[in-house]
Design a protein around this motif. Sequence first.
Motif, PDB file in Angstrom:
ATOM      1  N   PRO A 837       0.835  -1.211   0.000  1.00  0.00           N
ATOM      2  CA  PRO A 837       0.000   0.000   0.000  1.00  0.00           C
ATOM      3  C   PRO A 837       0.869   1.260   0.000  1.00  0.00           C
ATOM      4  N   TRP A 838       0.856   1.984  -1.100  1.00  0.00           N
ATOM      5  CA  TRP A 838       1.675   3.190  -1.239  1.00  0.00           C
ATOM      6  C   TRP A 838       1.006   4.364  -0.525  1.00  0.00           C
ATOM      7  N   PRO A 839       1.796   5.339  -0.099  1.00  0.00           N
ATOM      8  CA  PRO A 839       1.209   6.513   0.569  1.00  0.00           C
ATOM      9  C   PRO A 839       0.606   7.485  -0.435  1.00  0.00           C
ATOM     10  N   ASN A 840      -0.121   8.447   0.055  1.00  0.00           N
ATOM     11  CA  ASN A 840      -0.624   9.557  -0.765  1.00  0.00           C
ATOM     12  C   ASN A 840      -0.008  10.858  -0.242  1.00  0.00           C
ATOM     13  N   PRO A 841       1.225  11.130  -0.638  1.00  0.00           N
ATOM     14  CA  PRO A 841       1.918  12.278  -0.049  1.00  0.00           C
ATOM     15  C   PRO A 841       1.462  13.607  -0.652  1.00  0.00           C
ATOM     16  N   THR A 842       1.675  14.660   0.109  1.00  0.00           N
ATOM     17  CA  THR A 842       1.518  16.002  -0.457  1.00  0.00           C
ATOM     18  C   THR A 842       2.707  16.254  -1.362  1.00  0.00           C
ATOM     19  N   GLU A 843       2.625  17.317  -2.160  1.00  0.00           N
ATOM     20  CA  GLU A 843       3.751  17.652  -3.031  1.00  0.00           C
ATOM     21  C   GLU A 843       5.009  17.921  -2.213  1.00  0.00           C
ATOM     22  N   GLN A 845       5.728  16.639   0.767  1.00  0.00           N
ATOM     23  CA  GLN A 845       6.239  15.375   1.286  1.00  0.00           C
ATOM     24  C   GLN A 845       6.939  14.565   0.197  1.00  0.00           C
ATOM     25  N   LYS A 846       6.362  14.582  -1.014  1.00  0.00           N
ATOM     26  CA  LYS A 846       6.984  13.862  -2.122  1.00  0.00           C
ATOM     27  C   LYS A 846       8.356  14.439  -2.445  1.00  0.00           C
ATOM     28  N   ALA A 847       8.456  15.780  -2.445  1.00  0.00           N
ATOM     29  CA  ALA A 847       9.741  16.437  -2.713  1.00  0.00           C
ATOM     30  C   ALA A 847      10.766  16.061  -1.648  1.00  0.00           C
ATOM     31  N   LYS A 848      10.321  15.952  -0.401  1.00  0.00           N
ATOM     32  CA  LYS A 848      11.232  15.587   0.677  1.00  0.00           C
ATOM     33  C   LYS A 848      11.750  14.171   0.489  1.00  0.00           C
ATOM     34  N   ILE A 849      10.870  13.259   0.090  1.00  0.00           N
ATOM     35  CA  ILE A 849      11.294  11.870  -0.154  1.00  0.00           C
ATOM     36  C   ILE A 849      12.282  11.819  -1.307  1.00  0.00           C
ATOM     37  N   GLU A 850      12.026  12.580  -2.348  1.00  0.00           N
ATOM     38  CA  GLU A 850      12.972  12.621  -3.472  1.00  0.00           C
ATOM     39  C   GLU A 850      14.333  13.136  -3.015  1.00  0.00           C
ATOM     40  N   GLN A 851      14.315  14.131  -2.147  1.00  0.00           N
ATOM     41  CA  GLN A 851      15.569  14.700  -1.641  1.00  0.00           C
ATOM     42  C   GLN A 851      16.335  13.677  -0.795  1.00  0.00           C
ATOM     43  N   THR A 852      15.631  12.998   0.124  1.00  0.00           N
ATOM     44  CA  THR A 852      16.314  12.038   0.989  1.00  0.00           C
ATOM     45  C   THR A 852      16.746  10.796   0.210  1.00  0.00           C
ATOM     46  N   ALA A 853      15.987  10.420  -0.807  1.00  0.00           N
ATOM     47  CA  ALA A 853      16.377   9.277  -1.647  1.00  0.00           C
ATOM     48  C   ALA A 853      17.654   9.581  -2.405  1.00  0.00           C
ATOM     49  N   GLN A 854      17.746  10.788  -2.939  1.00  0.00           N
ATOM     50  CA  GLN A 854      18.954  11.183  -3.652  1.00  0.00           C
ATOM     51  C   GLN A 854      20.157  11.211  -2.703  1.00  0.00           C
ATOM     52  N   ALA A 855      19.907  11.601  -1.463  1.00  0.00           N
ATOM     53  CA  ALA A 855      20.995  11.635  -0.479  1.00  0.00           C
ATOM     54  C   ALA A 855      21.549  10.236  -0.219  1.00  0.00           C
TER      55      ALA A 855
END
Length: 925
Positions: A837-843, A845-855
């Motif tokens: 079950p995937w989350p439904n993030p806000t924009e 929150q999604k940007a934050k995940i992209e940032q931490t994933a890149q890190a």
Amino acid sequence: MTDVQQRAAAKHFAEYWQGKGYEKGQSQPFWLSLLSDVFGVEHAAEYIKFEDQVHLDHTSFIDGFIPATKVLIEQKSLGKSLTAPIPQSDGSLLSPLQQAQRYVHALLDTQGRQAVPRWVVTCNFEEFRVYDLDHPQNEAQVIKLSDLPTEYYRLKFLVDTGNEQLKREMELSLKAGELVGIIHDRFLEQYSDPMAVHTQRSLNILCVRLVFCLYAEDAGLFGATDAFSKYIGQFEPQHIRRALIDLFKVLDTKPEERDEYLDDELAAFPYVNGGLFQDENIVIPRITETIKQTLLESAHFDWSKISPTIFGAVFESTLNPETRRSGGMHYTSIENIHKVIDPLFLDDLKTELAQIKAIAVQSDKTRKLKQYQQKLAGLTFLDPACGSGNFLTETYVSLRRLENEVLLELHKGQVMFASEETSPIQVSISQFYGIEINDFAVTVAKTALWIAESQMMKETEDVVLMSLDFLPLKTNASIVEGNALLVDWDRVISRQQLNYIMGNPPFIGLSLRSKSQQEDMATVFMENERAGRLDYVAAWYKKAAQYINKTRIEVAFVSTNSIVQGEQAPIMWYDLFINDGIIINFAYRTFIWSSEAKDKAAVHCVIIGFAQFDRDIKLLFENGLSQTVSHINGYLVDAPDVFVQLRGKAPDGFPKLVQGNKPWDGGYLILSQEERDMLINKYPNASSFIRIYIGSYEFINKKVRYCLWLDGVAPNEYRNIPEIVERLRGVAEIRRQTKTVAVQAQAETPMLFSQIRQPNEDYIMVPETSSGGRRYIPIGFMSKDVIASNSTLVTTGATIYMFGILTSNVHMAWVRTVCGRLKSDYRYSPSIYNNFPWPNPTEEQKAKIEQTAQAILDARALYPDSSLADLYDELTMPPELRTAHQNNDRAVMAAYGMSVKDTTESSCVAELMRLYQELVEKKKA
């Protein structure tokens, strides 16, 4: 590990860590290295827990906790004082010891006595301060890191998991097993047909009888402590055979029925009863001088001190040809047996006795004590796969020790005078029932129970200060020889009379079952067509579930953890929950069940306690700690009864995850580095169709193989290369020989992989199998030019956001719960991804995940020469990468609305299952 090796390891550890150490980044490698390198702990990452949550007036985290030895660790950075007060987040000033003590009280409040530490260790990388909470008045022991090479032994309490008496019993039992093996082999040499079935049966019974005589002599059951060895010793070897035949007959004959002119040395032996010495037409071979000396030397050993719980299994294993060939003596440790019987019934019995002993009014206490003793004597137990009886034996010993506590309270050390009719002992081995398919194991189990009965009677004599007669045997356990899956358990003991079922049924997976075992499964699971996919142990669950119908019987079994994972979980637990109405009341989540004395063979197991009624308190055990939960589902999670069907399509809006390319080529399309270089040196144009070929192993370990990738390549580019043509001929032949019709047809296209699923753009690669010792499955982005093997999973159209979710601890919690396992290794499949079950993030929150994933990718890039195996080993994970993952975990949890402080892995999984159920309901609607 020898003392010399341990000193050397301690010296290396001290030298390496000298001058190093900051609390947040190096605490875990420091303790993992100490445990594994200096003290030889296998699977150290499973032995010690880090960052466990405790709830004070806020959520805090314990630096380290070792459940097996109850050690709590408070770690500070190098140079920090271990005695000075330190400001806390609530403004208070506490020393490291005072911090630890707050955690101790929190564990007591939330987890109960079982979780309370015995030891507290505060450490700052250059000094250990050890506090014994059983003796709080004592000063701390101080051990300097620099002194560790000579004082490492002072930290042995970190790994000392058992009391010395238990260890001594184990050592004696194993030694006894070795002596049995020697006796067995000496006799076997004298049989004319050693491999005959009757020979094996005769020798097994003979060994059991001899061991009982050796035990009885040392335990004083034959009167003089050297009665048996003195009797044997008086004869020349050629006369000992007749002497044993005569002795066995006497031991099976009541005194009043014996020959009145019997020799005095034989007449002195007591009547045993119980059937152990009944004439079973066994063959005793000629006795040699070597056999005589072996028996007399064995008599020097003190057989009275063995543990019948361990020895029964060791004895049976010693005389089992298959086990002996493997060089192992198999037994289930007493500690592991108690993991089953303690939460099933023993903890409650101990608590009840403690409450009775606390009653102030003596008359009330005496009445309650007598009622309690009667209760103990009225309990009945069944082990439907009892083997050599270790569960039954340890349960009997545990009940008798409770009874001895009762007798001590009742008689207060005064001499008791009693006749046989008024024996103080009420608990009997006749309360114990078993089913076992091996006839010899049945005999061993009964004998182990008799030895346990004798030993416990000695303990009772010390309590009531009177002599009790053990022989002749007055009671017998009801252990039935037969296939437990075909035997009617009601004929062994009526379900209306039984209280508890327990045991350790056979661990046999789908691929290892014999034809008869498959038939057993079909008989038990008559109405479940998919039950053939289950492990053999599942049949005991089903049989028990049917047997306990409309009763208050409680059951607890040890099982391989596969029955609560992967495809087996929904098949098995839907059946048991829905069709049989069972309820799980306690469970141990996956742990290592060590069951072999020499080889230390370990299986990843669970323990599941169930009934057809709810207990008031349900307990879930993990890593030595227990927590009270409201419900336990088939995945052993505090969550509703969700059955994750491991199939389906990719989630809406997400790309498919598919298996990589399958060659089905007999290895002809695959090249090593040397083969690739040789081919390109000879035929430079071949470089255009030789590609890097990556499977799970290569991906994780930074290894490279190559393959011939001829999809879309014109034939004229390779038809004139003899080495390639020869390889294609080999592929064609391999495919023609296979039994799969579709692959046979592919013999006409040997230049192509059997199944091609190569993405046409850069993709995410997920290893199909990876170590369960890692917190995260290493996944990553791959170039479209790298060919993915069928041991990997790939997805096109993948984004950095997807990578962030898939590599998060939230996703890993889902994986650890629902994926199948190969031993303890993760076995990822598309269905895990499809049902996540995937989350439904806000924009934001999604940007934050992209940032931490890149890190995470950036942190990996700091170590270009390290493999993913290096980077994701819990001992060697770089601090930058660990921090990046922790930040990504927080970002993903925020997208799910989870609180970092208040969310445990179990509560995370419970929330994911709730979301999964919502998705299922939406699809149905």
